[in-house]
Design an enzyme around this catalytic site. Structure first.
Site, PDB file in Angstrom:
ATOM      1  N   GLU A 265       9.590  -2.193   3.081  1.00 39.82           N
ATOM      2  CA  GLU A 265       8.463  -1.271   3.194  1.00 39.82           C
ATOM      3  C   GLU A 265       8.914   0.155   2.970  1.00 39.82           C
ATOM      4  O   GLU A 265       9.938   0.578   3.508  1.00 39.82           O
ATOM      5  CB  GLU A 265       7.831  -1.350   4.591  1.00 39.82           C
ATOM      6  CG  GLU A 265       7.341  -2.711   5.004  1.00 39.82           C
ATOM      7  CD  GLU A 265       6.781  -2.707   6.431  1.00 39.82           C
ATOM      8  OE1 GLU A 265       6.885  -1.668   7.105  1.00 39.82           O
ATOM      9  OE2 GLU A 265       6.245  -3.738   6.855  1.00 39.82           O
ATOM     10  N   CYS A 266       8.149   0.898   2.207  1.00 40.45           N
ATOM     11  CA  CYS A 266       8.297   2.338   2.055  1.00 40.45           C
ATOM     12  C   CYS A 266       9.750   2.739   1.806  1.00 40.45           C
ATOM     13  O   CYS A 266      10.269   2.534   0.717  1.00 40.45           O
ATOM     14  CB  CYS A 266       7.712   3.068   3.261  1.00 40.45           C
ATOM     15  SG  CYS A 266       7.250   4.782   2.904  1.00 40.45           S
ATOM     16  N   GLY A 267      10.453   3.280   2.798  1.00 39.19           N
ATOM     17  CA  GLY A 267      11.841   3.687   2.592  1.00 39.19           C
ATOM     18  C   GLY A 267      12.728   2.542   2.164  1.00 39.19           C
ATOM     19  O   GLY A 267      13.629   2.707   1.335  1.00 39.19           O
TER      20      GLY A 267
END
Length: 493
Positions: free
Chosen positions: A336-338
């Site tokens: 997710e994301c990072g």
């Protein structure tokens, strides 16, 4: 279940909710109370500050992600053995989904859990107008749940007069004030907060603030208000809502969780549900460790601030290669994301330099000048447009099978919050903004991987962690073909 509880809310962001919540938590801890703390909404960082005070993990409660039954269940499970539950609101008290509703607002959480709310009012530049301001919040909804008021940035000289005015004219208790305390300020980044470890002498600051609040707040009155909260009706389980909650892998699987200065955004209840389903979670650091933990059956790469640690992540070539090889060999992964950013070939850091990353997903991550695709979304699977899982499969986009082996995972509530974008965001899912015609394609999804910018809260759709753990068990059997599979395990897979 009898759970003394309060919710601290405000009329707008920047009114001092987090600072006052942390100070009040510290004051309660000083009094020897066992406190459970919660953040309303999808925020990761505020719970970190709560945790530093109370010494245990703070949780999130979010009525966009979970139904009223699940929300009450999570409150009850996480506050079961505590003296008091303290919830911190989000944005303005009534501000919710779409910018036009109160759904998923602090007010919505207060109603859902039948929790008395205390309105924090930034009183700088106001006196009698405070009465009009507070009256508006009290009367906007028929049952506002607002039972108390705290004045922030108010002088000791003005407070007695304002307390008398509001309590005589409005049906609300004034529970104290907070003077200006400049040496206790928490700075911001990206509309959120800096991480707790970045603030020098944080514990000392919050302890000092708690001493101020002991004198300026009616803490006994706040505890009395919390004790008056109605009993919470908590269901025994959630299986009636979704049978996936009762899933348990027939054999324990080991999941590596990236956890360090770069990867630190976690929903503690995600971990809770994974463990409940039979996962063993093993932390590792993409910055500091040279190799993945042994005998892993899957990897979780959550969000954080990898853009601040680009150089360190690039320098750890051994870990980058280890993760790339593991995914190429078929190890299941949720990113997710990072974590999604880290899987790319290159990532731009906050210093403007592009750094080499894991190289699993072709493309680059680059910094933008503003928040990109910010807020709540609902994810729906694009079954006809799936990319591969890793390595050469991803490069050729030769996938096409169901995501994580499931025909359809159903609607997945999620949210995005990032200042970075990708040249290759994926197209396995369509993200739809609630109460809006806006939407976009996102996420690399395949038989063994989901990787994209959206953050997932597993109690919002337990079929996601169930599907992931099934794939981890499948990978475990591939790694250890000689291991005798427990009876019935084939049916589970």
């Amino acid at each position: 279940m009898k759970i003394p509880r309060i919710l601290l809310a405000a009329g707008a962001s920047g009114s001092g909710k987090t600072l006052i919540t942390c100070g009040l938590l510290q004051a309660m801890v000083n009094r020897g109370l066992k406190v459970a703390s919660f953040k309303c909404g999808p925020d990761y960082i505020d719970p970190m500050f709560h945790s530093r005070v109370i010494g245990t993990k703070s949780r999130n409660l979010d009525t966009f992600f979970t139904s009223p039954v699940r929300t009450s269940y999570l409150l009850g499970q996480n506050a079961r053995d505590c003296d008091i539950a303290v919830m911190e609101g989000v944005m303005g008290y009534y501000d919710g989904v779409g910018g036009t509703t109160s759904r998923a607002s602090a007010f919505d959480l207060s109603v859902t859990t039948d929790t008395p709310a205390i309105l924090i009012v930034n009183s700088k530049g106001m006196s009698v107008s405070l009465a009009a301001y507070v009256k508006g919040f009290l009367e906007y909804k028929e049952n506002s749940h607002i039972k108390g008021v705290i004045f922030n940035q108010m002088s000791p000289m003005l407070y007695p007069r304002m307390k008398k005015l509001l309590e005589e004219e409005l049906s609300v208790r004034v529970l104290g004030y907070v003077p200006k305390v400049e040496d206790c300020v928490i700075e911001s980044r990206h509309l959120g907060l800096v991480l707790p470890e970045e603030i020098p002498e944080l514990k000392e600051r919050l302890y000092k603030l708690s001493q101020v609040l002991e004198k300026s707040l009616d803490i006994d009155g706040i505890l009395e208000l919390a004790s008056g909260a109605p009993e919470l009706n908590i269901p025994d389980g959630l299986e009636e809502e979704d049978e996936a909650f009762s899933y348990h892998v027939p054999e324990k699987v080991r999941i590596g969780v990236a956890e360090d200065e770069a990867f630190c955004f976690f929903y503690e209840d995600n971990f809770r549900l994974l463990r409940q389903m039979g996962a063993e979670l093993v932390p590792f650091s993409p910055i500091h460790d040279q190799a993945l933990p042994e005998e892993l059956d899957g990897i979780l790469l959550y969000g954080g601030y990898p853009e601040l640690k680009g150089k360190e992540l690039e320098q750890n070539a051994a870990m980058r290669e280890a993760i790339a090889q593991a995914l190429k060999n078929g190890m299941p992964c949720l990113a997710e994301c990072g974590g999604f950013m880290y899987l790319h070939e290159e990532m731009e850091g906050m210093d403007g330099t592009f750094y080499k990353t894991a190289g699993v997903i072709p493309g680059k991550v680059f910094r933008t000048s503003r928040l990109t695709r910010f807020g709540y979304i609902t994810l729906e699977q694009n079954a006809e447009n799936l990319s591969g899982t890793s390595g050469e499969e991803q490069k050729s986009a030769a996938g096409g099978g169901p995501v994580l082996g499931e025909g359809n995972l159903g609607e997945i509530p999620a949210h995005e919050f990032h200042y970075f974008d990708s040249t290759n965001c994926g197209e396995a899912f369509h993200a739809a903004k609630p109460l809006s015609s806006r939407g976009w394609e996102c996420i690399h999804g395949g038989d063994r991987m989901l990787a994209g910018f959206p953050h997932l809260y597993y109690y919002g759709n337990p079929r996601v962690p169930r599907a992931f753990l099934k794939k981890c068990l499948e990978y475990q059997k591939e790694r250890r073909p000689s291991t005798e599979c427990p009876q019935g395990a084939d049916d589970e897979i």
